[in-house]
Design an enzyme around this catalytic site. Sequence first.
Site, PDB file in Angstrom:
ATOM      1  N   ASP A   1       0.843  -1.198   0.000  1.00 16.77           N
ATOM      2  CA  ASP A   1       0.000   0.000   0.000  1.00 16.77           C
ATOM      3  C   ASP A   1       0.876   1.244   0.000  1.00 16.77           C
ATOM      4  O   ASP A   1       1.884   1.308   0.705  1.00 16.77           O
ATOM      5  CB  ASP A   1      -0.912  -0.016   1.235  1.00 16.77           C
ATOM      6  CG  ASP A   1      -2.068   0.952   1.105  1.00 16.77           C
ATOM      7  OD1 ASP A   1      -3.218   0.498   1.017  1.00 16.77           O
ATOM      8  OD2 ASP A   1      -1.810   2.187   1.080  1.00 16.77           O
ATOM      9  N   ILE A   2       0.458   2.248  -0.767  1.00 15.47           N
ATOM     10  CA  ILE A   2       1.255   3.471  -0.897  1.00 15.47           C
ATOM     11  C   ILE A   2       1.145   4.347   0.356  1.00 15.47           C
ATOM     12  O   ILE A   2       1.994   5.212   0.582  1.00 15.47           O
ATOM     13  CB  ILE A   2       0.827   4.248  -2.174  1.00 15.47           C
ATOM     14  CG1 ILE A   2       1.944   5.129  -2.683  1.00 15.47           C
ATOM     15  CG2 ILE A   2      -0.459   5.014  -1.961  1.00 15.47           C
ATOM     16  CD1 ILE A   2       1.697   5.688  -4.072  1.00 15.47           C
TER      17      ILE A   2
ATOM     18  N   ASN B   1     -12.857  -3.001   2.519  1.00 17.34           N
ATOM     19  CA  ASN B   1     -13.805  -1.909   2.679  1.00 17.34           C
ATOM     20  C   ASN B   1     -14.791  -1.928   1.510  1.00 17.34           C
ATOM     21  O   ASN B   1     -14.395  -2.163   0.363  1.00 17.34           O
ATOM     22  CB  ASN B   1     -13.063  -0.573   2.727  1.00 17.34           C
ATOM     23  CG  ASN B   1     -12.151  -0.465   3.931  1.00 17.34           C
ATOM     24  OD1 ASN B   1     -12.459  -0.980   4.998  1.00 17.34           O
ATOM     25  ND2 ASN B   1     -11.011   0.188   3.758  1.00 17.34           N
TER      26      ASN B   1
ATOM     27  N   GLY C   1     -15.708   2.961   3.760  1.00 14.51           N
ATOM     28  CA  GLY C   1     -14.392   3.582   3.644  1.00 14.51           C
ATOM     29  C   GLY C   1     -13.643   3.211   2.378  1.00 14.51           C
ATOM     30  O   GLY C   1     -12.433   3.416   2.286  1.00 14.51           O
ATOM     31  N   GLN C   2     -14.366   2.682   1.388  1.00 18.90           N
ATOM     32  CA  GLN C   2     -13.699   2.293   0.147  1.00 18.90           C
ATOM     33  C   GLN C   2     -13.416   3.523  -0.707  1.00 18.90           C
ATOM     34  O   GLN C   2     -14.299   4.362  -0.905  1.00 18.90           O
ATOM     35  CB  GLN C   2     -14.580   1.308  -0.636  1.00 18.90           C
ATOM     36  CG  GLN C   2     -13.875   0.724  -1.856  1.00 18.90           C
ATOM     37  CD  GLN C   2     -14.705  -0.316  -2.583  1.00 18.90           C
ATOM     38  OE1 GLN C   2     -15.891  -0.523  -2.268  1.00 18.90           O
ATOM     39  NE2 GLN C   2     -14.098  -0.966  -3.564  1.00 18.90           N
TER      40      GLN C   2
ATOM     41  N   HIS D   1     -10.310  -5.170  -3.170  1.00 22.18           N
ATOM     42  CA  HIS D   1      -8.973  -5.387  -2.607  1.00 22.18           C
ATOM     43  C   HIS D   1      -9.098  -5.754  -1.146  1.00 22.18           C
ATOM     44  O   HIS D   1      -9.985  -5.293  -0.435  1.00 22.18           O
ATOM     45  CB  HIS D   1      -8.080  -4.154  -2.773  1.00 22.18           C
ATOM     46  CG  HIS D   1      -8.690  -2.870  -2.295  1.00 22.18           C
ATOM     47  ND1 HIS D   1      -9.636  -2.183  -3.023  1.00 22.18           N
ATOM     48  CD2 HIS D   1      -8.494  -2.158  -1.165  1.00 22.18           C
ATOM     49  CE1 HIS D   1      -9.995  -1.099  -2.370  1.00 22.18           C
ATOM     50  NE2 HIS D   1      -9.330  -1.048  -1.225  1.00 22.18           N
TER      51      HIS D   1
ATOM     52  N   HIS E   1      -6.971  -5.653   2.352  1.00 20.07           N
ATOM     53  CA  HIS E   1      -5.817  -5.105   3.061  1.00 20.07           C
ATOM     54  C   HIS E   1      -5.270  -6.195   3.983  1.00 20.07           C
ATOM     55  O   HIS E   1      -6.018  -6.735   4.812  1.00 20.07           O
ATOM     56  CB  HIS E   1      -6.229  -3.920   3.937  1.00 20.07           C
ATOM     57  CG  HIS E   1      -6.804  -2.747   3.202  1.00 20.07           C
ATOM     58  ND1 HIS E   1      -6.076  -1.596   2.963  1.00 20.07           N
ATOM     59  CD2 HIS E   1      -8.038  -2.522   2.686  1.00 20.07           C
ATOM     60  CE1 HIS E   1      -6.850  -0.721   2.325  1.00 20.07           C
ATOM     61  NE2 HIS E   1      -8.048  -1.259   2.148  1.00 20.07           N
TER      62      HIS E   1
HETATM   63  P1  DGP Z   1      -9.700   1.588   0.365  1.00 22.01           P
HETATM   64  O1  DGP Z   1      -9.828   2.861   1.161  1.00 22.01           O
HETATM   65  O2  DGP Z   1     -10.102   0.382   1.141  1.00 22.01           O
HETATM   66  O3  DGP Z   1     -10.373   1.695  -0.987  1.00 22.01           O
HETATM   67  O4  DGP Z   1      -8.149   1.379   0.139  1.00 22.01           O
HETATM   68  C1  DGP Z   1      -7.446   1.887  -0.957  1.00 22.01           C
HETATM   69  C2  DGP Z   1      -5.988   1.770  -0.639  1.00 22.01           C
HETATM   70  O5  DGP Z   1      -5.266   1.903  -1.832  1.00 22.01           O
HETATM   71  C3  DGP Z   1      -5.461   2.827   0.319  1.00 22.01           C
HETATM   72  O6  DGP Z   1      -4.980   2.202   1.504  1.00 22.01           O
HETATM   73  C4  DGP Z   1      -4.332   3.498  -0.415  1.00 22.01           C
HETATM   74  C5  DGP Z   1      -4.048   2.548  -1.564  1.00 22.01           C
HETATM   75  N1  DGP Z   1      -3.645   3.183  -2.803  1.00 22.01           N
HETATM   76  C6  DGP Z   1      -4.303   4.162  -3.462  1.00 22.01           C
HETATM   77  N2  DGP Z   1      -3.652   4.503  -4.577  1.00 22.01           N
HETATM   78  C7  DGP Z   1      -2.559   3.691  -4.622  1.00 22.01           C
HETATM   79  C8  DGP Z   1      -1.483   3.565  -5.551  1.00 22.01           C
HETATM   80  O7  DGP Z   1      -1.381   4.252  -6.572  1.00 22.01           O
HETATM   81  N3  DGP Z   1      -0.539   2.636  -5.263  1.00 22.01           N
HETATM   82  C9  DGP Z   1      -0.594   1.851  -4.145  1.00 22.01           C
HETATM   83  N4  DGP Z   1       0.372   0.979  -3.963  1.00 22.01           N
HETATM   84  N5  DGP Z   1      -1.598   1.941  -3.252  1.00 22.01           N
HETATM   85  C10 DGP Z   1      -2.553   2.857  -3.501  1.00 22.01           C
END
Ligand code: DGP
Length: 115
Positions: free
Chosen positions: A31-32, A88, A94-95, A101, A103
């Site tokens: 996760d970023i 989520n 919180g999506q 996906h 986590h």
């Molecule tokens: P959610 O809120 O459950 O939809 O989680 C989305 C997650 O995705 C959040 O924890 C941050 C991650 N995320 C968003 N954009 C990127 C990206 O460009 N690269 C990566 N590695 N993660 C990302």
Amino acid sequence: MSGDTIFGKIIRREIPATIVYEDDLCLAFRDIVPQAPTHILVIPKQPIPSLADVTAEDKAVLGHILITIKQIADQEGLTEKGYRVVTNIGEEGGQTVFHLHFHLMGGRGMHWPPG
Ligand code: DGP
């Protein structure tokens, strides 16, 4: 095989990600914005928007993803102390990225209930 989200771009290698696992059905990458020392997202390559959209036809890929999460947790050294798996769903869930996906988070004590 991938939809028009940021995760679709990661699947297609249009944007970079730190990929920790890949096979025909799923992809896992860090996760970023990590919320724990280890924070990995595990996604189907098939562009399912969220768990609310799955059907019986997705049974195999969903089972495969859960087993893959367990294997990645083992590889990351999380299994002994424990870890958390979250998906989520929708606005109140919180999506923010509408490509299903999971986590996988570990490396610190988790709180309950989550915020
Ligand atoms: P959610 O809120 O459950 O939809 O989680 C989305 C997650 O995705 C959040 O924890 C941050 C991650 N995320 C968003 N954009 C990127 C990206 O460009 N690269 C990566 N590695 N993660 C990302």
